[in-house]
Design a protein around this motif. Sequence first.
Motif, short mmCIF file in Angstrom:
data_model
loop_
_atom_site.label_atom_id
_atom_site.label_comp_id
_atom_site.label_asym_id
_atom_site.label_seq_id
_atom_site.Cartn_x
_atom_site.Cartn_y
_atom_site.Cartn_z
N GLU A 39 0.82 -1.10 -0.07
CA GLU A 39 0.57 0.35 -0.31
C GLU A 39 1.06 1.38 0.03
O GLU A 39 2.38 1.52 0.64
CB GLU A 39 -0.72 0.24 1.36
CG GLU A 39 -1.97 -0.66 1.18
CD GLU A 39 -2.79 -0.94 2.39
OE1 GLU A 39 -2.95 0.03 2.89
OE2 GLU A 39 -3.45 -2.08 2.57
N GLN A 40 0.05 2.49 -0.34
CA GLN A 40 1.12 3.81 -0.38
C GLN A 40 -0.21 4.38 -1.00
O GLN A 40 -0.61 4.70 -2.20
CB GLN A 40 1.90 3.98 -2.15
CG GLN A 40 3.02 4.84 -1.72
CD GLN A 40 4.04 4.78 -0.90
OE1 GLN A 40 4.38 4.19 -0.24
NE2 GLN A 40 4.65 6.52 -0.77
N GLY A 41 -0.38 5.33 0.30
CA GLY A 41 -1.20 6.54 -0.08
C GLY A 41 -2.03 6.21 -0.29
O GLY A 41 -3.19 6.48 -0.97
N GLY A 42 -2.65 5.50 -0.22
CA GLY A 42 -4.63 4.38 0.16
C GLY A 42 -4.74 3.93 -0.79
O GLY A 42 -5.69 3.43 -1.06
N ARG A 43 -3.53 3.54 -1.80
CA ARG A 43 -3.29 2.45 -3.14
C ARG A 43 -2.94 1.40 -2.76
O ARG A 43 -1.85 1.62 -2.50
CB ARG A 43 -3.23 3.54 -3.82
CG ARG A 43 -3.84 4.31 -5.16
CD ARG A 43 -3.45 6.00 -6.06
NE ARG A 43 -2.22 4.97 -6.23
CZ ARG A 43 -2.20 4.76 -7.67
NH1 ARG A 43 -3.48 5.31 -8.20
NH2 ARG A 43 -1.42 3.95 -8.73
N GLN A 44 -4.13 0.78 -3.31
CA GLN A 44 -2.72 -0.53 -2.77
C GLN A 44 -2.11 -1.67 -4.28
O GLN A 44 -3.02 -1.25 -4.88
CB GLN A 44 -3.94 -2.58 -1.85
CG GLN A 44 -5.17 -2.47 -3.07
CD GLN A 44 -5.69 -3.40 -2.28
OE1 GLN A 44 -5.37 -4.17 -1.36
NE2 GLN A 44 -6.93 -3.68 -2.57
N ALA A 45 -1.43 -2.49 -4.42
CA ALA A 45 -0.50 -3.04 -5.14
C ALA A 45 -1.05 -4.20 -5.25
O ALA A 45 -0.54 -5.20 -4.01
CB ALA A 45 0.55 -2.93 -5.57
N VAL A 46 -1.95 -4.89 -5.57
CA VAL A 46 -2.00 -6.40 -5.57
C VAL A 46 -1.12 -7.40 -6.49
O VAL A 46 -1.60 -7.43 -7.68
CB VAL A 46 -3.46 -7.08 -5.68
CG1 VAL A 46 -3.95 -8.22 -6.02
CG2 VAL A 46 -4.39 -5.91 -4.38
N VAL A 69 -10.50 -8.93 -3.98
CA VAL A 69 -10.13 -9.68 -4.87
C VAL A 69 -9.80 -10.78 -5.11
O VAL A 69 -9.02 -11.19 -6.37
CB VAL A 69 -7.98 -9.15 -3.78
CG1 VAL A 69 -6.93 -10.05 -5.17
CG2 VAL A 69 -7.51 -8.01 -3.57
N ALA A 70 -10.20 -11.76 -4.40
CA ALA A 70 -10.57 -13.42 -4.85
C ALA A 70 -11.66 -13.33 -6.32
O ALA A 70 -11.27 -14.26 -7.03
CB ALA A 70 -11.26 -14.04 -3.59
N GLN A 71 -12.79 -12.42 -6.19
CA GLN A 71 -13.22 -12.17 -7.33
C GLN A 71 -12.80 -12.04 -8.21
O GLN A 71 -13.18 -12.66 -9.55
CB GLN A 71 -15.16 -11.11 -6.97
CG GLN A 71 -15.44 -11.18 -8.05
CD GLN A 71 -16.48 -12.59 -8.19
OE1 GLN A 71 -16.86 -13.12 -7.79
NE2 GLN A 71 -16.49 -13.20 -9.30
N LEU A 72 -11.71 -10.79 -8.11
CA LEU A 72 -11.00 -10.67 -9.41
C LEU A 72 -10.35 -11.41 -9.96
O LEU A 72 -9.75 -11.65 -11.01
CB LEU A 72 -10.07 -9.33 -9.29
CG LEU A 72 -9.30 -8.85 -10.35
CD1 LEU A 72 -9.90 -8.33 -11.20
CD2 LEU A 72 -7.96 -7.66 -9.99
N GLU A 73 -9.19 -12.39 -8.90
CA GLU A 73 -8.81 -13.44 -9.31
C GLU A 73 -9.43 -14.58 -10.67
O GLU A 73 -9.43 -15.04 -10.80
CB GLU A 73 -7.81 -14.49 -8.36
CG GLU A 73 -7.05 -15.41 -8.27
CD GLU A 73 -5.55 -15.13 -7.63
OE1 GLU A 73 -5.27 -15.95 -7.68
OE2 GLU A 73 -6.08 -14.89 -6.39
N THR A 74 -10.64 -14.80 -9.60
CA THR A 74 -11.75 -15.54 -10.65
C THR A 74 -11.93 -15.30 -11.40
O THR A 74 -11.62 -15.97 -12.16
CB THR A 74 -12.80 -15.62 -9.47
OG1 THR A 74 -12.72 -16.70 -8.40
CG2 THR A 74 -13.93 -16.88 -9.99
#
Length: 355
Positions: A39-46, A69-74
Amino acid sequence: MKARFWLNKVPEQTRNSEHGSLFLYLALPLLLLLSACAEQGGRQAVVLSGPTMGTDYRITVVSEASLDVAQLETDIVGQLDAVNASMSNWLSDSEVSQINLLPANQAFQVSNSLAEVLDEALQISKYTSGAFDITTAPAVRLWGFGSEGVVNKAPTGEQLESLRQSVGYYKLRLNGNTLIKSHPGTEVNLSAIAKGYAVDQIAQLLESQGVTDFLVNVGGELRASGRNVNQQVWKVAIEKPQVLGGVQEVIELRDLAIATSGDYRNYLLIDGKKYSHTIDPMTLRPVLHRIALVSVLSEQTSTADALATALMAMGEDAAIRFADQHEIAAYFVLRSAAGDGFEVSKSEKFKQLTE
């Protein structure tokens, strides 16, 4: 049907590893080294990764913390599986495998996604005067790069000549979603465009969910959008040929895709001689010239993927000339004439987009 040809729209016998990535993620910023998220400044990198299409995928998504994230990966895995199920030569029930068994002059209804890919492939085949050709599958198989596995000797001239009647992109006729082969032995192999198409499909999926900052990699074909978690432009490194982990050059990828074709990762050794997996559609033999790799920038990854293969097949003089004449953003790594190192050549369009 929407055409996907986006050229010039950008502002002893041992088989080596078939699916080595031709790109390295630059270790700047460090988010690319993470296995989950930062995370950086409220943004997350997954970072999402896994196996697909005989290779692997790695997708870095930057968004707000509310992202499911789980749904996105699916959804991503489902999209990749759909492309593979349609376009794989290794699955006996894929659409491509069904096409390859068709008799001549029998109409076959293909899915919308396969129609898109076939349409673009045939357009690029015409554009490159056959340097890109998706019907070289029988030659690929004879040289030991198909699903049947390696061979212990090179095919004879007579064996290759026997393929002439069935090989040629013009033996495929596509009208909307209807495909017809003019020769029963004509086979389709989409390995030089399908991974690029898969990248584009994932990019569209992310954009449809409001994600605008991402870097998608499927088997070394990449597409970037927006910026990374530190609000910097995405950076990737073109790999130095024959140096595992070596960096040839770092470039900024600004809302573009990049794809590479090379001859040093996927090859066959027969009686001590190295044969590239890239088959020249004109000779039906592995390419033999000074190009070690060529990378192409384009708005669509499928276009970059196919054009990189076409330029690789052309050979250095014709490829460099073609890239400049047609404003293709191409980066060439050439073996030196003396054979003791490498030289770099960049098309004018590539320079415009990266310098």
